[in-house]
Write a protein that holds these residues in place. Structure first.
Motif, PDB file in Angstrom:
ATOM      1  N   ILE A  15       4.821 -23.290  17.232  1.00  0.00           N
ATOM      2  CA  ILE A  15       3.521 -22.909  17.796  1.00  0.00           C
ATOM      3  C   ILE A  15       2.451 -22.980  16.709  1.00  0.00           C
ATOM      4  O   ILE A  15       1.361 -23.519  16.925  1.00  0.00           O
ATOM      5  CB  ILE A  15       3.574 -21.500  18.429  1.00  0.00           C
ATOM      6  CG1 ILE A  15       4.529 -21.493  19.637  1.00  0.00           C
ATOM      7  CG2 ILE A  15       2.172 -21.016  18.813  1.00  0.00           C
ATOM      8  CD1 ILE A  15       4.118 -22.418  20.774  1.00  0.00           C
ATOM      9  N   LYS A  16       2.747 -22.463  15.521  1.00  0.00           N
ATOM     10  CA  LYS A  16       1.785 -22.513  14.421  1.00  0.00           C
ATOM     11  C   LYS A  16       1.501 -23.958  14.017  1.00  0.00           C
ATOM     12  O   LYS A  16       0.344 -24.320  13.743  1.00  0.00           O
ATOM     13  CB  LYS A  16       2.302 -21.712  13.230  1.00  0.00           C
ATOM     14  CG  LYS A  16       2.308 -20.208  13.471  1.00  0.00           C
ATOM     15  CD  LYS A  16       2.877 -19.491  12.267  1.00  0.00           C
ATOM     16  CE  LYS A  16       2.899 -17.988  12.455  1.00  0.00           C
ATOM     17  NZ  LYS A  16       3.457 -17.305  11.286  1.00  0.00           N
ATOM     18  N   ALA A  17       2.531 -24.789  13.978  1.00  0.00           N
ATOM     19  CA  ALA A  17       2.348 -26.200  13.638  1.00  0.00           C
ATOM     20  C   ALA A  17       1.524 -26.908  14.711  1.00  0.00           C
ATOM     21  O   ALA A  17       0.662 -27.737  14.406  1.00  0.00           O
ATOM     22  CB  ALA A  17       3.702 -26.883  13.467  1.00  0.00           C
ATOM     23  N   ALA A  18       1.769 -26.579  15.963  1.00  0.00           N
ATOM     24  CA  ALA A  18       1.001 -27.170  17.057  1.00  0.00           C
ATOM     25  C   ALA A  18      -0.470 -26.779  16.938  1.00  0.00           C
ATOM     26  O   ALA A  18      -1.358 -27.617  17.109  1.00  0.00           O
ATOM     27  CB  ALA A  18       1.568 -26.716  18.403  1.00  0.00           C
ATOM     28  N   ARG A  19      -0.718 -25.528  16.620  1.00  0.00           N
ATOM     29  CA  ARG A  19      -2.110 -25.091  16.442  1.00  0.00           C
ATOM     30  C   ARG A  19      -2.766 -25.861  15.309  1.00  0.00           C
ATOM     31  O   ARG A  19      -3.920 -26.289  15.406  1.00  0.00           O
ATOM     32  CB  ARG A  19      -2.173 -23.584  16.142  1.00  0.00           C
ATOM     33  CG  ARG A  19      -2.073 -22.701  17.337  1.00  0.00           C
ATOM     34  CD  ARG A  19      -2.566 -21.276  17.107  1.00  0.00           C
ATOM     35  NE  ARG A  19      -2.032 -20.563  15.959  1.00  0.00           N
ATOM     36  CZ  ARG A  19      -2.686 -20.372  14.813  1.00  0.00           C
ATOM     37  NH1 ARG A  19      -3.886 -20.852  14.640  1.00  0.00           N
ATOM     38  NH2 ARG A  19      -2.126 -19.684  13.833  1.00  0.00           N
TER      39      ARG A  19
END
Length: 91
Positions: A15-19
């Motif tokens: 999720i953090k990487a996607a953001r």
């Protein structure tokens, strides 16, 4: 027996990487997922699989996927994310 729709299992790191790929802040994700910023902050403060209520997880995953991110499952190289190629307009 009725099976419910399976929710994609993604990690907090995904999720953090996607953001990061989308250039989104936690506020941006909260807005896109129609959740509160404190909810996003609380979920991202942990590690491991994205937790929380099924509906909350689904909202986050749907928001990120709708914005163009694909989640890559464990395939021997580890989990990951990537941006989909933009579709070419047809003329």
């Amino acid at each position: 027996m009725v099976q419910s729709k399976s929710i994609l299992k993604v990690s907090i790191r995904q999720i953090k990487a996607a953001r990061a790929l989308l250039g989104w802040s936690q506020d941006d994700l909260a807005r896109a997922a129609e959740l509160s910023v404190p909810t996003i902050k609380r979920l991202e403060a942990s590690d491991g699989l994205l937790g929380g209520r099924d509906q909350t997880v689904q909202k986050i995953v749907t928001a990120v996927v709708s914005a163009g991110v694909d989640f890559l499952s464990e395939n021997g190289s580890g989990q990951g994310v990537r941006l989909r190629k933009p579709s070419r307009p047809t003329n």
